[in-house]
Design a protein around this motif. Sequence first.
Motif, PDB file in Angstrom:
ATOM      1  N   SER A 102       0.854  -1.183   0.000  1.00 26.70           N
ATOM      2  CA  SER A 102       0.000   0.000   0.000  1.00 26.70           C
ATOM      3  C   SER A 102       0.889   1.231   0.000  1.00 26.70           C
ATOM      4  O   SER A 102       2.095   1.151   0.269  1.00 26.70           O
ATOM      5  CB  SER A 102      -0.925   0.014   1.216  1.00 26.70           C
ATOM      6  OG  SER A 102      -0.169   0.212   2.402  1.00 26.70           O
ATOM      7  N   VAL A 125       1.042  -8.605   7.117  1.00 22.87           N
ATOM      8  CA  VAL A 125       0.333  -7.445   6.576  1.00 22.87           C
ATOM      9  C   VAL A 125       0.219  -6.302   7.577  1.00 22.87           C
ATOM     10  O   VAL A 125      -0.117  -5.185   7.195  1.00 22.87           O
ATOM     11  CB  VAL A 125      -1.070  -7.826   6.050  1.00 22.87           C
ATOM     12  CG1 VAL A 125      -0.965  -8.839   4.926  1.00 22.87           C
ATOM     13  CG2 VAL A 125      -1.956  -8.365   7.176  1.00 22.87           C
ATOM     14  N   SER A 126       0.495  -6.570   8.849  1.00 27.40           N
ATOM     15  CA  SER A 126       0.576  -5.493   9.832  1.00 27.40           C
ATOM     16  C   SER A 126       1.546  -5.911  10.929  1.00 27.40           C
ATOM     17  O   SER A 126       1.865  -7.102  11.083  1.00 27.40           O
ATOM     18  CB  SER A 126      -0.799  -5.172  10.433  1.00 27.40           C
ATOM     19  OG  SER A 126      -1.165  -6.141  11.402  1.00 27.40           O
ATOM     20  N   GLN A 139     -11.565  -3.803   5.722  1.00 22.73           N
ATOM     21  CA  GLN A 139     -10.239  -3.564   6.291  1.00 22.73           C
ATOM     22  C   GLN A 139      -9.245  -4.668   5.944  1.00 22.73           C
ATOM     23  O   GLN A 139      -8.045  -4.414   5.878  1.00 22.73           O
ATOM     24  CB  GLN A 139     -10.333  -3.448   7.814  1.00 22.73           C
ATOM     25  CG  GLN A 139     -11.154  -2.277   8.309  1.00 22.73           C
ATOM     26  CD  GLN A 139     -11.153  -2.204   9.824  1.00 22.73           C
ATOM     27  OE1 GLN A 139     -10.118  -2.280  10.472  1.00 22.73           O
ATOM     28  NE2 GLN A 139     -12.334  -2.052  10.404  1.00 22.73           N
ATOM     29  N   LEU A 140      -9.727  -5.874   5.727  1.00 24.78           N
ATOM     30  CA  LEU A 140      -8.845  -7.018   5.535  1.00 24.78           C
ATOM     31  C   LEU A 140      -8.012  -6.871   4.264  1.00 24.78           C
ATOM     32  O   LEU A 140      -8.521  -6.461   3.213  1.00 24.78           O
ATOM     33  CB  LEU A 140      -9.660  -8.311   5.472  1.00 24.78           C
ATOM     34  CG  LEU A 140      -8.867  -9.622   5.417  1.00 24.78           C
ATOM     35  CD1 LEU A 140      -8.024  -9.801   6.679  1.00 24.78           C
ATOM     36  CD2 LEU A 140      -9.821 -10.800   5.231  1.00 24.78           C
ATOM     37  N   ASP A 141      -6.719  -7.197   4.379  1.00 23.56           N
ATOM     38  CA  ASP A 141      -5.814  -7.154   3.234  1.00 23.56           C
ATOM     39  C   ASP A 141      -6.400  -7.960   2.073  1.00 23.56           C
ATOM     40  O   ASP A 141      -6.952  -9.048   2.262  1.00 23.56           O
ATOM     41  CB  ASP A 141      -4.464  -7.751   3.653  1.00 23.56           C
ATOM     42  CG  ASP A 141      -3.468  -7.803   2.524  1.00 23.56           C
ATOM     43  OD1 ASP A 141      -2.832  -6.776   2.239  1.00 23.56           O
ATOM     44  OD2 ASP A 141      -3.328  -8.888   1.924  1.00 23.56           O
ATOM     45  N   GLU A 192     -14.893  -9.289  12.668  1.00 24.53           N
ATOM     46  CA  GLU A 192     -14.525  -7.870  12.622  1.00 24.53           C
ATOM     47  C   GLU A 192     -15.789  -7.022  12.604  1.00 24.53           C
ATOM     48  O   GLU A 192     -16.685  -7.246  11.781  1.00 24.53           O
ATOM     49  CB  GLU A 192     -13.674  -7.592  11.378  1.00 24.53           C
ATOM     50  CG  GLU A 192     -13.352  -6.139  11.126  1.00 24.53           C
ATOM     51  CD  GLU A 192     -12.691  -5.467  12.320  1.00 24.53           C
ATOM     52  OE1 GLU A 192     -13.150  -4.366  12.697  1.00 24.53           O
ATOM     53  OE2 GLU A 192     -11.735  -6.035  12.873  1.00 24.53           O
ATOM     54  N   SER A 205      -9.461  -7.042  11.567  1.00 23.15           N
ATOM     55  CA  SER A 205      -8.934  -5.803  11.001  1.00 23.15           C
ATOM     56  C   SER A 205      -8.218  -6.057   9.676  1.00 23.15           C
ATOM     57  O   SER A 205      -8.767  -6.693   8.789  1.00 23.15           O
ATOM     58  CB  SER A 205      -8.025  -5.121  12.024  1.00 23.15           C
ATOM     59  OG  SER A 205      -7.603  -3.856  11.581  1.00 23.15           O
ATOM     60  N   THR A 206      -6.974  -5.583   9.536  1.00 29.17           N
ATOM     61  CA  THR A 206      -6.242  -5.773   8.278  1.00 29.17           C
ATOM     62  C   THR A 206      -5.708  -7.187   8.128  1.00 29.17           C
ATOM     63  O   THR A 206      -5.316  -7.586   7.036  1.00 29.17           O
ATOM     64  CB  THR A 206      -5.066  -4.787   8.164  1.00 29.17           C
ATOM     65  OG1 THR A 206      -4.238  -4.908   9.314  1.00 29.17           O
ATOM     66  CG2 THR A 206      -5.567  -3.357   8.078  1.00 29.17           C
TER      67      THR A 206
END
Length: 251
Positions: free
Chosen positions: A16, A62-63, A116-118, A111, A91-92
């Motif tokens: 991103s 991813v986070s 929000q999820l990748d 969630e 979330s992500t």
Amino acid sequence: MPRLDQLLLRRGLARSRTRAQRLIRHGRVRRLDDGRVLTRPGEKLAEAIPLAVDEDPEERYVSRAGLKLEALLEALALELTGRTVLDVGQSTGGFTDCALHHGAAHVIGVEVGHDQLDAALREDARVTCLEGLNARAMHDDTRLAAALSRHPADIAVMDVAFISQTLILPELGALLPAGGELLSLVKPQFEVGPDGVNSRGLVTDNRRYAEVEARIRETCEACGFEVRHWRESPLRGGDGNREFLLHARRR
């Protein structure tokens, strides 16, 4: 000429634009023609400039949350291979990504938010994403019941914000089977209440951490969990707050 962060995204060198900017500011991006490290996301460069991105440990998932769960898995020497994981506060997808990398067969994500999820995780057949689902009402949700009937989960991971985990633990106590496990990232800033943080949302009184631990342990006990491990996370929250990692087992 495009910005450097846009170039990284366009070339698939970052997931991103936000992550591209973080890589740049961390000194992970360099030109291949002259070796110069690039540190300004807004720097304009020609399309043909060759770029390289050095490995960044914080990009493994991813986070950054994935690194926190990884730390707990390693401390416990806990295997996820072949197991179905219930991810509360998906979330992500940092915890989901980490669980899959550690061999989980399937992850069911809960969630309350949306979109929000990748993208790569959303398209992964091993991931079920249940959005718009309040974790305080999981046992009443027919979608979750159907997902658990297809993929029974014996372990839950949790990373939630703006809510105390004491309000969610009763739900997990009802959903997990005997012997089921819980791995949770406890964020004291959401456990102490508004009077326990300063204007920047930081917990400043170290005595509050012991209070949070005692309250979480007491709630776990009341919900049928035995706390087996409690440790400080090696990484702080993005806001600078100390966070803690919990492992508990359902009786």
